[in-house]
Design a protein around this motif. Structure first.
Motif, PDB file in Angstrom:
ATOM      1  N   PRO A  97       0.807  -1.228   0.000  1.00  0.00           N
ATOM      2  CA  PRO A  97       0.000   0.000   0.000  1.00  0.00           C
ATOM      3  C   PRO A  97       0.839   1.276   0.000  1.00  0.00           C
ATOM      4  N   LEU A  98       1.987   1.252   0.671  1.00  0.00           N
ATOM      5  CA  LEU A  98       2.841   2.442   0.683  1.00  0.00           C
ATOM      6  C   LEU A  98       3.429   2.729  -0.689  1.00  0.00           C
ATOM      7  N   GLU A  99       3.866   1.662  -1.367  1.00  0.00           N
ATOM      8  CA  GLU A  99       4.422   1.843  -2.715  1.00  0.00           C
ATOM      9  C   GLU A  99       3.386   2.456  -3.652  1.00  0.00           C
ATOM     10  N   GLU A 101       0.786   4.296  -2.808  1.00  0.00           N
ATOM     11  CA  GLU A 101       0.481   5.667  -2.405  1.00  0.00           C
ATOM     12  C   GLU A 101       1.603   6.625  -2.800  1.00  0.00           C
ATOM     13  N   LEU A 102       2.832   6.205  -2.588  1.00  0.00           N
ATOM     14  CA  LEU A 102       3.972   7.098  -2.839  1.00  0.00           C
ATOM     15  C   LEU A 102       4.398   7.062  -4.307  1.00  0.00           C
ATOM     16  N   LEU A 104       6.287   4.923  -5.640  1.00  0.00           N
ATOM     17  CA  LEU A 104       7.720   4.642  -5.622  1.00  0.00           C
ATOM     18  C   LEU A 104       7.904   3.163  -5.299  1.00  0.00           C
TER      19      LEU A 104
ATOM     20  N   ARG B   4       6.220  14.927   2.127  1.00  0.00           N
ATOM     21  CA  ARG B   4       4.941  14.396   2.566  1.00  0.00           C
ATOM     22  C   ARG B   4       4.955  14.272   4.087  1.00  0.00           C
ATOM     23  N   PHE B  28      12.057   4.013   1.582  1.00  0.00           N
ATOM     24  CA  PHE B  28      11.762   4.915   0.466  1.00  0.00           C
ATOM     25  C   PHE B  28      12.742   6.088   0.460  1.00  0.00           C
ATOM     26  N   GLN B  31      11.976   9.889  -1.175  1.00  0.00           N
ATOM     27  CA  GLN B  31      10.890  10.721  -0.683  1.00  0.00           C
ATOM     28  C   GLN B  31      11.310  11.374   0.638  1.00  0.00           C
ATOM     29  N   ARG B  64      -1.774  14.026   0.199  1.00  0.00           N
ATOM     30  CA  ARG B  64      -2.394  13.490   1.415  1.00  0.00           C
ATOM     31  C   ARG B  64      -1.369  12.778   2.304  1.00  0.00           C
ATOM     32  N   VAL B  66       0.437  10.278   5.162  1.00  0.00           N
ATOM     33  CA  VAL B  66       0.438   8.860   5.511  1.00  0.00           C
ATOM     34  C   VAL B  66       0.197   8.783   7.017  1.00  0.00           C
ATOM     35  N   LEU B  86      -3.440   8.004   3.680  1.00  0.00           N
ATOM     36  CA  LEU B  86      -3.268   6.548   3.610  1.00  0.00           C
ATOM     37  C   LEU B  86      -3.199   6.035   5.035  1.00  0.00           C
ATOM     38  N   LEU B  88      -2.706   3.218   7.747  1.00  0.00           N
ATOM     39  CA  LEU B  88      -2.132   1.892   7.972  1.00  0.00           C
ATOM     40  C   LEU B  88      -2.158   1.611   9.463  1.00  0.00           C
TER      41      LEU B  88
END
Lengths: 274, 274
Positions: A97-99, A101-102, A104, B4, B28, B31, B64, B66, B86, B88
């Motif tokens: 889910p993070l990939e 959303e970002l 990346l 972000r 990541f 970012q 948006r 995280v 997002l 989580l």
């Protein structure tokens, strides 16, 4: 009660897997757990060995283990996933889910969380720890200019461990100053403290609890007597009111909680993230 | 690069949410993140206020946020889930499968992970911290009978913060003894240490890194000179070999990693779980 074994499997220290697993396990009062950490599972061989150990445990105990894992590499996750147990991997659940959303791809690199990529962070933590040690218990060094916070209160309210925790966990520079006879008799603070009034934060505690703590340390002494403890706590709280020092009651708080509440209420910035 | 914002939302200290989020974010590289902790979100009002803050941030930044959350209560999770970000949540992802596996309903009680339910654990941690402080740097108190571990090595290899981390994180009683002129000149250890040989664990470090660390502390001194540092590191490693003391090179290690590797290799039992 049937005991179940829980494995914390990680390609690094296992701290994240332990933290994650522990908060989940505390939600199940009705079950006893044996906890085993398997850190530094960073190769195929080690992962296969971990699977053998998990399976052997499950067979010996007649109940399959729970596996909390934080494995960055997909190939290692796939191996552990084949163990006969409930497999809950944290990267497995959240990286996807993070990939998305970002937008990346994750680097899927091991050991970023607790490795030494960041020499600056390491130095900050060491410096903050040294600061806490040098400025512990109103000792000789009073380098209050550099302090983010100065914790005040009577002896055994949790000042020292809170300062050390703030240093190690967040890189925050926290000094501590215990109220001694002078402050307790006059109800006044020394200029060394009032100069830095906005950095002061008070710790207080229920007298009964403090008495219990002090009694373990020095049984049947004046230091742990009900009248002395009552007097000290009352006077400290009066000092907090007189100087308008915010304060926290530590009676029911863990060290993490004291530290976190103080940061939250003062807005002091974390220099490090766990 | 577009930055972000990441929110760590918790009904408790936020340590678990931060730990979890941080390990994911480090995957990541491409970012930049701004990290905000919202701890003690334990009521509907506070959850709604958190949602307003998250939404306002998203609108102001045009991207948006995280949200990593550890919220035990379903009603609070449902509120935060409605924020524009997002979401989580860690209990959301894992409590269901655990309940099925254990055939138990979770107690869904707040604050179990870092609360003060367990006075025994609190006392263990405080005692371990006091032990580390009293037995730091070969000081007067040498209560090595009670030690689980005694870390040895030259000055500035990370002994003190590792001992404090072992105490605060795991309740392990760790003393430390720095090699001073006497040990370095004779290449021999005092009886106080050899009596407890199986508790000894050595810390070593690359001379270049040690020189850099010492130079920050005392620039241009003999203490930080290349020849002195080389001599000390070489001699310490010879002592480890002579007495068959296991050792770890801390050059590329974080404190968590040093602590975790030592526990893993020695089999010393954790008295606490994070």
């Amino acid at each position: 009660m049937e005991r179940r074994t829980v494995f914390f499997v990680s390609d690094q220290t296992g701290v994240t897997a332990e933290t994650m697993g522990h908060s989940l396990l505390t939600q199940f009062d009705g079950q006893a757990f044996r906890q085993v950490t398997l850190p530094f599972i960073s190769t195929v061989d080690k992962a296969q060995e971990a699977v053998r150990r998990i399976n052997a445990t499950g067979e010996a105990e007649g109940v399959r283990p729970v596996i909390f894992s934080t494995l960055v590499q997909e190939d290692l996750r796939e191996i552990i996933k084949r163990a006969n147990g409930l497999f809950l991997d944290f990267f497995d659940a959240f990286l996807g889910p993070l990939e998305l959303e970002l937008k990346l791809k994750s680097s899927r690199a091991q050991g970023k969380a607790h490795g030494m990529q960041d020499v600056g962070a390491y130095t900050t933590r060491i410096n903050a720890t040294n600061f806490a040690l040098a400025n512990d218990d109103g000792a000789v060094t009073r380098d209050y200019e550099r302090a983010d916070l100065i914790l005040v209160g009577v002896s055994r309210t949790g000042k020292t461990p809170t300062c050390l925790y703030l240093a190690l966990q967040y890189g925050v520079f926290a000094a501590n100053y215990p109220f001694a006879d002078e402050e307790l008799e006059t109800g006044r603070l020394p200029a060394a403290l009032t100069k830095h009034q906005r950095k002061l934060y008070g710790l207080t505690i229920a007298p009964e609890r403090l008495q219990q703590i002090r009694n373990e340390r020095r049984p049947n002494s004046n230091y742990s007597s009900p009248s002395q403890v009552d007097f000290e706590v009352r006077t400290a709280e009066a000092i907090f009111r007189r100087y308008d020092i915010p304060c926290i009651n530590t009676t029911e708080c863990s060290i993490e909680e004291i530290a976190s509440r103080i940061l939250d209420r003062t807005g002091v910035e974390r220099r490090l993230r766990p």
